[in-house]
Design an enzyme around this catalytic site. Sequence first.
Site, PDB file in Angstrom:
ATOM      1  N   ASP A 105       0.805  -1.221   0.000  1.00  0.00           N
ATOM      2  CA  ASP A 105       0.000   0.000   0.000  1.00  0.00           C
ATOM      3  C   ASP A 105       0.842   1.277   0.000  1.00  0.00           C
ATOM      4  OD1 ASP A 105      -2.518   1.315   0.138  1.00  0.00           O
ATOM      5  OD2 ASP A 105      -2.286   1.578   2.297  1.00  0.00           O
ATOM      6  N   GLY A 158      -8.997   5.735   3.898  1.00  0.00           N
ATOM      7  CA  GLY A 158      -9.394   6.460   5.098  1.00  0.00           C
ATOM      8  C   GLY A 158     -10.754   6.057   5.631  1.00  0.00           C
TER       9      GLY A 158
END
Length: 286
Positions: free
Chosen positions: A84, A212
Site C-alpha cells: 500500500d 481512510g
Amino acid sequence: MPLTTTGDLVTRAAAARSAVASFNIITLEHVEAVVAGAESAHTPVVLQVSENAVRFRGGRLLPLARAAAAAAEQAAVPVALHLDHVQDDALLHQAVDAGFSSVMYDAARLPYEENLAATRAAVDWAHAHGLWIEAELGQIGGKHGRPPLDAHAPGARTDPEEARAFVADSGVDALAVAVGSAHAMTTRTAALDHALLKRLSAALDVPLVLHGSSGVPDGELTAAIAGGITKVNIGTALNIALTGAIRDFLADRPEAVDPRGYLTVAREAMTRTVARTLRTLGAPTA
C-alpha cells in the site's frame, strides 16, 4: 488455503455489489486479528502493508510479508496480500518475490504530468510481472500554478473527467478517489460526497477504492458501496482497538510486565473490529 489475489477478490465483490475490505497491518497481532476476524465473518479479506509500515520495520519488507503469507495460507478463508501507498520504486520491485498480488502506487504528490508518467511506468512494470495495480487521484495540481493537493486534504475531491483521462492514460486497474474521507481519522464523522461518487462510478470502468475508511460511519460506508466503491481500506480503526485494549489492561494491572497478557486482549479487540467491519460491508462470503 493458498494465497488468492486482490484482483480476484475485488472482481467478486463488484459482481456481488459489495466491497472487499483491505486492512493495514503493522504487527503480527494485526495479521492474526485480521485473519481471525475474517474467519469469524466467513469473508475473504486483504492484508495490506504500507510503505510507512515497512519503514517502521527498519526498511525490511520480507519479515512482515512472510508472516502475513504464512497466516494467509493457514486461513480458512481466501486472503490476499497488497502493498500500500508505495512511492519508492525499489519497494515496488520487491512486491512479487514477497508474495503480493497487488500494489497501490502513490505518485499523487506530483504535478499531474509527472504523476501520470510515474504511474504509467509503475503500471507497465507491474503488469509485466503479473501485479494488479491501484493508484490515487485527489485534486490535481498544476492548474494556474497551484501545487498538487493531497487526496486526503480537507476539501480534496477527484474530478470525474480528470479521473477518466488518468485511468485511460495510465492503465491502472483500480482508482482510489477523494470523496470526503481522510487518513488517520480517530472519529467516525466523515461525510462522503455521494453525488460525486455517483459521477465517478459512471465515468470510470475500473473499480473504485475508498481510503481512510476508519473515519466513515457505517451508514456512509453502506451508501458508498451502493454508489460504486468495491475496495475499502481500513487501518486506524485497528490501531484504536489495539491501543485502547492495552491501555485498559495496564490501567487495571499496573504491575504487568509480560506482553502476552496485553497483546492477547489487543488482538481480541482488533479481531472484533475486523469481524464487525466485514459484516457491515456485506462482503461475499467465502
